[in-house]
Design a protein around this motif. Structure first.
Motif, PDB file in Angstrom:
ATOM      1  N   THR A  33      57.172  43.016  50.066  1.00 27.52           N
ATOM      2  CA  THR A  33      56.437  44.147  50.031  1.00 27.52           C
ATOM      3  C   THR A  33      55.772  44.582  51.234  1.00 27.52           C
ATOM      4  OG1 THR A  33      54.550  43.149  49.064  1.00 27.52           O
ATOM      5  CG2 THR A  33      56.023  43.570  47.441  1.00 27.52           C
ATOM      6  N   GLY A  34      56.105  44.268  52.338  1.00 27.23           N
ATOM      7  CA  GLY A  34      55.607  44.608  53.705  1.00 27.23           C
ATOM      8  C   GLY A  34      53.932  44.148  53.865  1.00 27.23           C
ATOM      9  N   ARG A  35      53.358  43.542  53.035  1.00 24.88           N
ATOM     10  CA  ARG A  35      52.000  43.086  53.302  1.00 24.88           C
ATOM     11  C   ARG A  35      51.861  42.364  54.383  1.00 24.88           C
ATOM     12  NH1 ARG A  35      49.324  44.407  48.271  1.00 24.88           N
ATOM     13  NH2 ARG A  35      50.679  45.582  47.377  1.00 24.88           N
ATOM     14  N   THR A  36      50.734  42.160  54.964  1.00 19.38           N
ATOM     15  CA  THR A  36      50.454  41.213  56.261  1.00 19.38           C
ATOM     16  C   THR A  36      49.071  40.567  55.946  1.00 19.38           C
ATOM     17  OG1 THR A  36      49.026  43.111  57.206  1.00 19.38           O
ATOM     18  CG2 THR A  36      51.630  42.670  57.882  1.00 19.38           C
ATOM     19  N   GLY A  37      48.917  39.463  56.737  1.00 20.82           N
ATOM     20  CA  GLY A  37      47.754  38.616  56.596  1.00 20.82           C
ATOM     21  C   GLY A  37      47.582  37.791  55.530  1.00 20.82           C
ATOM     22  N   TYR A  38      48.826  37.516  54.654  1.00 20.91           N
ATOM     23  CA  TYR A  38      48.720  36.748  53.523  1.00 20.91           C
ATOM     24  C   TYR A  38      49.123  35.046  53.765  1.00 20.91           C
ATOM     25  CZ  TYR A  38      53.655  37.138  54.556  1.00 20.91           C
ATOM     26  OH  TYR A  38      54.820  37.091  55.015  1.00 20.91           O
ATOM     27  N   SER A  39      49.236  34.901  54.880  1.00 18.69           N
ATOM     28  CA  SER A  39      49.770  33.271  55.194  1.00 18.69           C
ATOM     29  C   SER A  39      48.573  32.296  54.838  1.00 18.69           C
ATOM     30  CB  SER A  39      50.489  33.057  56.422  1.00 18.69           C
ATOM     31  OG  SER A  39      49.210  33.349  57.464  1.00 18.69           O
ATOM     32  N   ARG A  40      47.241  32.967  55.149  1.00 17.72           N
ATOM     33  CA  ARG A  40      46.107  31.919  54.949  1.00 17.72           C
ATOM     34  C   ARG A  40      45.476  32.066  53.564  1.00 17.72           C
ATOM     35  NH1 ARG A  40      43.666  30.909  60.840  1.00 17.72           N
ATOM     36  NH2 ARG A  40      45.412  30.423  61.768  1.00 17.72           N
ATOM     37  N   LEU A  41      46.100  32.928  52.722  1.00 20.73           N
ATOM     38  CA  LEU A  41      45.294  33.200  51.444  1.00 20.73           C
ATOM     39  C   LEU A  41      45.402  32.134  50.426  1.00 20.73           C
ATOM     40  CD1 LEU A  41      46.163  37.129  51.091  1.00 20.73           C
ATOM     41  CD2 LEU A  41      44.217  35.939  52.111  1.00 20.73           C
ATOM     42  N   THR A  42      44.512  32.128  49.617  1.00 20.17           N
ATOM     43  CA  THR A  42      44.758  31.078  48.320  1.00 20.17           C
ATOM     44  C   THR A  42      45.484  31.696  47.323  1.00 20.17           C
ATOM     45  OG1 THR A  42      42.713  31.979  47.229  1.00 20.17           O
ATOM     46  CG2 THR A  42      42.334  30.055  48.813  1.00 20.17           C
ATOM     47  N   LYS A  43      45.891  30.990  46.366  1.00 17.80           N
ATOM     48  CA  LYS A  43      46.872  31.398  45.251  1.00 17.80           C
ATOM     49  C   LYS A  43      46.195  32.505  44.643  1.00 17.80           C
ATOM     50  CE  LYS A  43      49.626  30.039  41.443  1.00 17.80           C
ATOM     51  NZ  LYS A  43      50.184  29.087  40.496  1.00 17.80           N
ATOM     52  N   ALA A  44      44.789  32.317  44.398  1.00 11.43           N
ATOM     53  CA  ALA A  44      44.147  33.378  43.765  1.00 11.43           C
ATOM     54  C   ALA A  44      44.247  34.759  44.403  1.00 11.43           C
ATOM     55  CB  ALA A  44      42.738  33.025  43.215  1.00 11.43           C
ATOM     56  N   GLN A  45      43.748  34.543  45.839  1.00 11.18           N
ATOM     57  CA  GLN A  45      43.931  35.851  46.607  1.00 11.18           C
ATOM     58  C   GLN A  45      45.176  36.525  46.677  1.00 11.18           C
ATOM     59  OE1 GLN A  45      42.268  33.520  49.815  1.00 11.18           O
ATOM     60  NE2 GLN A  45      40.159  34.455  49.818  1.00 11.18           N
ATOM     61  N   LEU A  46      46.155  35.467  46.836  1.00 12.82           N
ATOM     62  CA  LEU A  46      47.460  36.425  46.688  1.00 12.82           C
ATOM     63  C   LEU A  46      47.788  36.849  45.559  1.00 12.82           C
ATOM     64  CD1 LEU A  46      49.482  33.307  48.259  1.00 12.82           C
ATOM     65  CD2 LEU A  46      49.587  35.604  49.310  1.00 12.82           C
ATOM     66  N   ILE A  47      47.305  36.556  44.215  1.00  8.81           N
ATOM     67  CA  ILE A  47      47.381  37.113  42.963  1.00  8.81           C
ATOM     68  C   ILE A  47      46.795  38.684  43.290  1.00  8.81           C
ATOM     69  CG2 ILE A  47      47.178  37.138  40.565  1.00  8.81           C
ATOM     70  CD1 ILE A  47      47.808  34.145  40.694  1.00  8.81           C
ATOM     71  N   ASP A  48      45.501  38.634  43.604  1.00  8.25           N
ATOM     72  CA  ASP A  48      44.885  39.667  43.803  1.00  8.25           C
ATOM     73  C   ASP A  48      45.572  40.892  44.721  1.00  8.25           C
ATOM     74  OD1 ASP A  48      42.875  38.888  41.993  1.00  8.25           O
ATOM     75  OD2 ASP A  48      41.521  38.378  43.644  1.00  8.25           O
ATOM     76  N   LEU A  49      46.127  40.203  45.763  1.00  7.17           N
ATOM     77  CA  LEU A  49      46.739  41.305  46.693  1.00  7.17           C
ATOM     78  C   LEU A  49      48.034  41.753  46.129  1.00  7.17           C
ATOM     79  CD1 LEU A  49      46.982  41.841  49.781  1.00  7.17           C
ATOM     80  CD2 LEU A  49      48.584  40.004  49.925  1.00  7.17           C
ATOM     81  N   LEU A  50      48.823  41.084  45.381  1.00  2.75           N
ATOM     82  CA  LEU A  50      49.959  41.789  44.871  1.00  2.75           C
ATOM     83  C   LEU A  50      49.753  42.385  43.319  1.00  2.75           C
ATOM     84  CD1 LEU A  50      52.024  38.573  45.422  1.00  2.75           C
ATOM     85  CD2 LEU A  50      52.266  40.624  46.538  1.00  2.75           C
ATOM     86  N   SER A  51      48.692  42.240  42.748  1.00  2.00           N
ATOM     87  CA  SER A  51      48.269  43.039  41.564  1.00  2.00           C
ATOM     88  C   SER A  51      47.643  44.296  41.694  1.00  2.00           C
ATOM     89  CB  SER A  51      47.524  41.989  40.351  1.00  2.00           C
ATOM     90  OG  SER A  51      46.492  41.593  41.103  1.00  2.00           O
TER      91      SER A  51
END
Length: 51
Positions: A33-51
């Motif tokens: 989806t072209g997001r950046t800065g996700y490599s160090r995020l936790t699972k919960a943070q990734l879910i927040d980012l993608l939702s």
């Protein structure tokens, strides 16, 4: 009011399906989806980012 409720239900359903994915799969979705800065995020943070 109905549209707001429907949006909330859809968001909850999307969050539930994202929760079933692994961190690697969530990172792949973030990359797709072209997001950046996700490599160090936790699972919960990734879910927040993608939702």
């Amino acid at each position: 009011m109905l549209a707001e409720t429907t949006a909330r239900v859809s968001s909850t359903a999307a969050d539930a399906s994202l929760a079933e994915l692994t961190v690697a799969q969530l990172r792949a979705r973030a990359r797709e989806t072209g997001r950046t800065g996700y490599s160090r995020l936790t699972k919960a943070q990734l879910i927040d980012l993608l939702s």
